[in-house]
Design an enzyme around this catalytic site. Structure first.
Site, PDB file in Angstrom:
ATOM      1  N   CYS A 123       0.814  -1.050   0.086  1.00  0.00           N
ATOM      2  CA  CYS A 123      -0.154   0.029   0.082  1.00  0.00           C
ATOM      3  C   CYS A 123       0.875   1.160  -0.011  1.00  0.00           C
ATOM      4  CB  CYS A 123      -0.877   0.028   1.136  1.00  0.00           C
ATOM      5  SG  CYS A 123      -1.619   1.470   1.715  1.00  0.00           S
ATOM      6  N   GLU A 135      -5.210   2.892  -4.816  1.00  0.00           N
ATOM      7  CA  GLU A 135      -4.548   1.860  -5.760  1.00  0.00           C
ATOM      8  C   GLU A 135      -4.609   2.552  -7.085  1.00  0.00           C
ATOM      9  OE1 GLU A 135      -2.431   0.109  -5.394  1.00  0.00           O
ATOM     10  OE2 GLU A 135      -2.351  -0.931  -3.551  1.00  0.00           O
TER      11      GLU A 135
END
Length: 252
Positions: free
Chosen positions: A2, A117
């Site tokens: 992440c 993302e």
């Protein structure tokens, strides 16, 4: 993954949400809402440990602390390594030298509104499309994390600036749904498992891995957002606003 996330919750909200016993963050050092948290930034973390000046026999309590995102192993010679240690793979975190001791002794929760993302289009489009992934309907996400202490050898041990407090986000292989956006995703900890995950007394790797989930109980949703998030200098609630005519897509 992440590599960016949003964290807009204030201290009072986090104290209530995580049933905290204390806040180890001076008022002058409290963080502003951040909709574009990037590596090396300070972030809020929930930990269970004794206070710095408390005796060894004191009971560990649940606290709010600030950590720098990007874990610097205690044995590192150069703290710049932290910029490459923003994620720890759940498959290897218990064994990998950089994370092994932290996985056994220093685990945390990293509160987030959601995370970003970037989807690579299959139609040949040049630009990647950022998505914001959050709890369906909103609410806090408790990302599983590890934290570590690193001492600057050029400073005296008693100098508060000698100690770096850093963290990393634990990730796993993405589900089929999130995997269509990116092949990795954070691991989360549900409220019923917070105490065990944070407990310094728990060190069994299999038991700890069993506390983590790839999605909160009420699921995740994702929607495309502006490419303004690509620049880490941009910040503000507009970054998590869905693109016009884009409906949230339920992932779980």
């Amino acid at each position: 993954m992440c590599g960016r996330y949003g964290a807009s919750w204030g201290v009072d909200d986090l104290v209530a949400e995580f049933d905290l016993d204390s806040v180890d963050v001076p008022v002058s050092e409290r963080l502003e809402a951040d909709y574009n948290v990037a590596p090396t930034k300070p972030v809020y973390a929930v930990v269970t440990r004794r206070g710095r000046d408390e005796p060894a026999e004191a009971e560990a309590t649940r606290r709010l602390a600030t950590l720098r995102w990007g874990l610097v192993p205690f044995w590192a010679k150069d703290p710049k390594i932290g910029a490459r240690m923003i994620n720890a793979r759940i498959e290897t975190a218990a064994e990998k030298p950089a994370f092994r001791e932290a996985f056994a002794k220093r685990r945390c929760l990293l509160p987030a509104d959601g995370y970003y993302e970037w989807y690579t289009p299959t139609d040949g489009a040049a630009k990647k499309q950022p998505f914001f992934i959050r709890r369906r309907g909103g609410g806090v996400l408790a990302m599983a994390g590890l934290y570590e202490f690193w001492r600057d050898p050029t400073k005296d041990r008693d100098d508060p600036d000698a100690w770096w407090r850093t963290c990393t986000v634990i990730t796993t292989t993405a589900s089929d749904a999130i995997g269509e956006i990116h092949d990795r995703q954070p691991m989360f900890v549900e409220p019923g498992a917070w105490a065990d995950w944070l407990s310094p007394e728990q060190s069994d790797p299999d038991a700890l891995r069993g506390l983590l989930v790839p999605s909160p109980g009420d699921g995740l949703e994702a929607y495309p957002v502006s490419t303004a998030v690509n620049n880490h200098r941009n910040n503000g609630p507009e970054l998590v606003v869905p693109l016009e005519h884009a409906e949230p897509q339920t992932l779980f």
